[in-house]
Design a protein around this motif. Structure first.
Motif, PDB file in Angstrom:
ATOM      1  N   THR A  88       0.835  -1.109   0.113  1.00  8.33           N
ATOM      2  CA  THR A  88      -0.079   0.090  -0.033  1.00  8.33           C
ATOM      3  C   THR A  88       0.992   1.213  -0.106  1.00  8.33           C
ATOM      4  O   THR A  88       1.672   1.557   1.138  1.00  8.33           O
ATOM      5  N   GLN A  89       0.941   2.007  -1.256  1.00 13.42           N
ATOM      6  CA  GLN A  89       1.642   3.026  -1.250  1.00 13.42           C
ATOM      7  C   GLN A  89       0.896   4.495  -1.401  1.00 13.42           C
ATOM      8  O   GLN A  89       0.212   4.589  -2.295  1.00 13.42           O
ATOM      9  N   LEU A  90       0.790   5.142  -0.276  1.00 19.20           N
ATOM     10  CA  LEU A  90      -0.056   6.384  -0.323  1.00 19.20           C
ATOM     11  C   LEU A  90       0.720   7.510  -1.155  1.00 19.20           C
ATOM     12  O   LEU A  90       1.755   7.985  -0.653  1.00 19.20           O
ATOM     13  N   ALA A  91       0.001   7.684  -2.328  1.00 13.65           N
ATOM     14  CA  ALA A  91       0.738   8.480  -3.250  1.00 13.65           C
ATOM     15  C   ALA A  91       0.144   9.669  -3.396  1.00 13.65           C
ATOM     16  O   ALA A  91       0.969  10.759  -4.043  1.00 13.65           O
ATOM     17  N   ALA A  92      -1.176  10.064  -3.218  1.00  9.65           N
ATOM     18  CA  ALA A  92      -1.729  11.295  -3.168  1.00  9.65           C
ATOM     19  C   ALA A  92      -2.908  11.526  -2.238  1.00  9.65           C
ATOM     20  O   ALA A  92      -3.515  10.362  -2.020  1.00  9.65           O
ATOM     21  N   LEU A  93      -3.179  12.725  -2.063  1.00  5.20           N
ATOM     22  CA  LEU A  93      -4.316  13.141  -1.238  1.00  5.20           C
ATOM     23  C   LEU A  93      -5.136  14.286  -1.662  1.00  5.20           C
ATOM     24  O   LEU A  93      -4.317  15.140  -2.092  1.00  5.20           O
ATOM     25  N   ALA A  94      -6.386  14.356  -1.717  1.00  8.62           N
ATOM     26  CA  ALA A  94      -6.992  15.341  -2.308  1.00  8.62           C
ATOM     27  C   ALA A  94      -8.071  16.094  -1.185  1.00  8.62           C
ATOM     28  O   ALA A  94      -8.926  15.310  -0.538  1.00  8.62           O
ATOM     29  N   SER A  95      -8.137  17.379  -1.113  1.00 12.55           N
ATOM     30  CA  SER A  95      -9.265  17.848  -0.567  1.00 12.55           C
ATOM     31  C   SER A  95      -9.669  19.276  -1.308  1.00 12.55           C
ATOM     32  O   SER A  95      -9.044  19.557  -2.197  1.00 12.55           O
ATOM     33  N   ARG A  96     -10.866  19.743  -1.027  1.00 12.67           N
ATOM     34  CA  ARG A  96     -11.441  20.920  -1.771  1.00 12.67           C
ATOM     35  C   ARG A  96     -10.843  22.105  -1.453  1.00 12.67           C
ATOM     36  O   ARG A  96     -10.874  22.921  -2.020  1.00 12.67           O
ATOM     37  N   ASP A  97      -9.999  22.049  -0.535  1.00  7.88           N
ATOM     38  CA  ASP A  97      -8.867  23.005   0.166  1.00  7.88           C
ATOM     39  C   ASP A  97      -7.426  22.691  -0.256  1.00  7.88           C
ATOM     40  O   ASP A  97      -7.068  21.778   0.443  1.00  7.88           O
ATOM     41  N   THR A  98      -6.863  23.625  -1.069  1.00 10.10           N
ATOM     42  CA  THR A  98      -5.566  23.008  -1.472  1.00 10.10           C
ATOM     43  C   THR A  98      -4.780  23.070  -0.348  1.00 10.10           C
ATOM     44  O   THR A  98      -3.740  22.520  -0.293  1.00 10.10           O
ATOM     45  N   SER A  99      -4.668  23.936   0.623  1.00  9.24           N
ATOM     46  CA  SER A  99      -3.823  24.360   1.567  1.00  9.24           C
ATOM     47  C   SER A  99      -4.066  23.104   2.620  1.00  9.24           C
ATOM     48  O   SER A  99      -3.053  22.632   3.154  1.00  9.24           O
ATOM     49  N   LYS A 100      -5.115  22.809   2.845  1.00  9.25           N
ATOM     50  CA  LYS A 100      -5.672  21.732   3.788  1.00  9.25           C
ATOM     51  C   LYS A 100      -5.005  20.512   3.253  1.00  9.25           C
ATOM     52  O   LYS A 100      -4.426  19.681   4.023  1.00  9.25           O
ATOM     53  N   ALA A 101      -5.213  20.234   1.836  1.00 12.36           N
ATOM     54  CA  ALA A 101      -4.659  19.035   1.141  1.00 12.36           C
ATOM     55  C   ALA A 101      -3.111  18.802   1.261  1.00 12.36           C
ATOM     56  O   ALA A 101      -2.499  17.774   1.599  1.00 12.36           O
ATOM     57  N   ARG A 102      -2.574  19.903   1.083  1.00 16.06           N
ATOM     58  CA  ARG A 102      -0.982  20.095   1.288  1.00 16.06           C
ATOM     59  C   ARG A 102      -0.575  19.574   2.720  1.00 16.06           C
ATOM     60  O   ARG A 102       0.366  18.941   2.992  1.00 16.06           O
ATOM     61  N   ALA A 103      -1.273  20.371   3.742  1.00 17.04           N
ATOM     62  CA  ALA A 103      -0.799  20.093   5.033  1.00 17.04           C
ATOM     63  C   ALA A 103      -0.983  18.522   5.634  1.00 17.04           C
ATOM     64  O   ALA A 103      -0.274  17.910   6.186  1.00 17.04           O
ATOM     65  N   ALA A 104      -2.120  18.168   5.268  1.00 14.88           N
ATOM     66  CA  ALA A 104      -2.567  16.817   5.523  1.00 14.88           C
ATOM     67  C   ALA A 104      -1.660  15.845   4.858  1.00 14.88           C
ATOM     68  O   ALA A 104      -1.071  14.750   5.547  1.00 14.88           O
ATOM     69  N   ALA A 105      -1.154  16.036   3.383  1.00 16.18           N
ATOM     70  CA  ALA A 105      -0.228  15.195   2.603  1.00 16.18           C
ATOM     71  C   ALA A 105       1.263  15.148   3.538  1.00 16.18           C
ATOM     72  O   ALA A 105       1.683  14.073   3.602  1.00 16.18           O
ATOM     73  N   GLN A 106       1.612  16.467   3.782  1.00 14.00           N
ATOM     74  CA  GLN A 106       2.860  16.632   4.298  1.00 14.00           C
ATOM     75  C   GLN A 106       2.753  15.883   5.635  1.00 14.00           C
ATOM     76  O   GLN A 106       4.106  15.068   5.993  1.00 14.00           O
ATOM     77  N   SER A 107       1.713  15.922   6.529  1.00  9.13           N
ATOM     78  CA  SER A 107       1.826  15.166   7.871  1.00  9.13           C
ATOM     79  C   SER A 107       1.959  13.692   7.838  1.00  9.13           C
ATOM     80  O   SER A 107       2.429  13.172   8.755  1.00  9.13           O
TER      81      SER A 107
END
Length: 346
Positions: free
Chosen positions: A42-61
């Motif tokens: 299982t390789q978590l490769a991408a995450l999407a949110s309707r809020d770009t900044s929220k998506a980036r923060a979540a992906a980074q975490s």
């Protein structure tokens, strides 16, 4: 007496599946995704949110390399093989169908739909696209549940005649999605679905009729206390679930020669061993119960690995879309009974 059960066997040497995640819910970020990250397939490769900044923060975490500011951008990514859909309940069918039609396999959180009719539409989508669609009942991957089912099948407790379940927590936060009726909130959709799914898992067949008592929150309109009875033809499930009661969960399976008790059946901890009890009933105090302990495992890790393996090998999935439709048929019947006050056919 205590024994130790074997843990899951290591994964085959297969190409990892590249996963995309829809949304950045607290549940996904804190519970399911950390477990999914542990799997070699299982390789978590991408995450999407309707809020770009929220998506980036979540992906980074979580160390996820790609972040998108819309769900469609993620579905358009040709490098993504599978989608994990933990969106609010009322969005499950729409985005699961869109993901499959975009060429992705989909593991969707429970409940996969808000009615059997909507769930059945995903059977057609799977047939149309050739992509796997499954409902994420992670506990079916946990060795404690597999052991319990094996004991039932092998006759360790004799004929299974009754299953009793309780699952509750307290939450009256008006902003919480679980308390929004229009979004598919309420006790039966959120946690009562586990009683339905796992009783079907243990009995190995479908119930024929259902009855329920439903108490609704006067402000939210959601069912805050639901008790149900399922008739499996000479055997029964009885359960109570609540979003406004003390936090508790327990499962007891009663046979004619013994009982199985699962101590933490649903939110099995990912950082400590689990145990289940097999009791011949020779003492009412339970001192005659034999304890089986299981090494530390993360059921979300096991679930995503099993789904990834099915993608790579073409093998079956534990909680297929057809099984999910069956669960929704029972939930529909329970809600109908809550309104009619009568037994309802499943």
């Amino acid at each position: 007496m205590s024994t130790s059960a074997e843990g899951p066997k290591s994964s085959e040497h297969l190409t990892p599946v590249r996963w995309g995640v829809l949304g950045a819910s607290n549940f996904a970020l804190k519970v399911s995704l950390p477990g999914m990250k542990r799997g070699p397939l299982t390789q978590l490769a991408a995450l999407a949110s309707r809020d770009t900044s929220k998506a980036r923060a979540a992906a980074q975490s979580l160390g996820i390399p790609k972040a998108y500011g819309s769900y469609d951008e993620l579905l358009d990514d040709p490098e993504i093989d599978a989608i994990y859909n933990p969106l609010p309940n009322h969005l499950h069918v729409t985005w699961t169908a869109r993901a499959a039609r975009a060429g992705k396999h989909v593991l969707c959180e429970k409940p996969i739909a808000l009615s059997a009719k909507d769930a059945a539409a995903l059977v057609d989508v799977q047939r149309e696209t050739g992509k796997l669609i499954a409902e994420a009942f992670m506990l079916r991957s946990h060795p404690q549940w597999q052991q319990a089912r094996d004991w039932v099948r092998s006759g360790q407790i004799g004929d299974l005649v009754g299953v009793q379940m309780a699952f509750s927590y307290f939450n009256r936060d008006a902003e919480d999605i679980r308390n929004r009726k229009e979004a598919g909130g309420g006790a039966l959709y959120d946690i009562g679905c586990y009683a339905v799914n796992t009783s079907r898992f243990l009995f190995g067949r479908e119930p024929v009729r259902a009855m329920a008592l439903v108490e609704r929150d006067p402000e939210f309109g959601t069912d805050r206390l639901t008790s149900g009875l399922l008739d499996y033809g000479g055997a029964h499930l009885t359960f109570t679930c609540s979003t406004q009661a003390v936090a508790y969960q327990r499962v007891i399976a009663l046979g004619i020669k013994g009982r199985i008790e699962i101590e933490i059946p649903f939110n099995a901890p990912a950082d400590q061993p689990c145990k289940i009890f097999l009791d011949d009933g020779s003492t009412l105090s339970g001192s005659s119960a034999k304890i089986t302990s299981f090494p530390v495992v993360d059921q979300y890790h096991l679930q995503s690995e099993a789904f990834s393996r099915a993608i790579r090998t073409g093998g079956p999935v534990e909680n297929s879309i057809e099984v999910a439709v069956g669960n929704m048929r029972v939930i529909d019947a329970l809600f109908r009974s809550g309104e009619s006050g009568r037994w309802e056919r499943v």
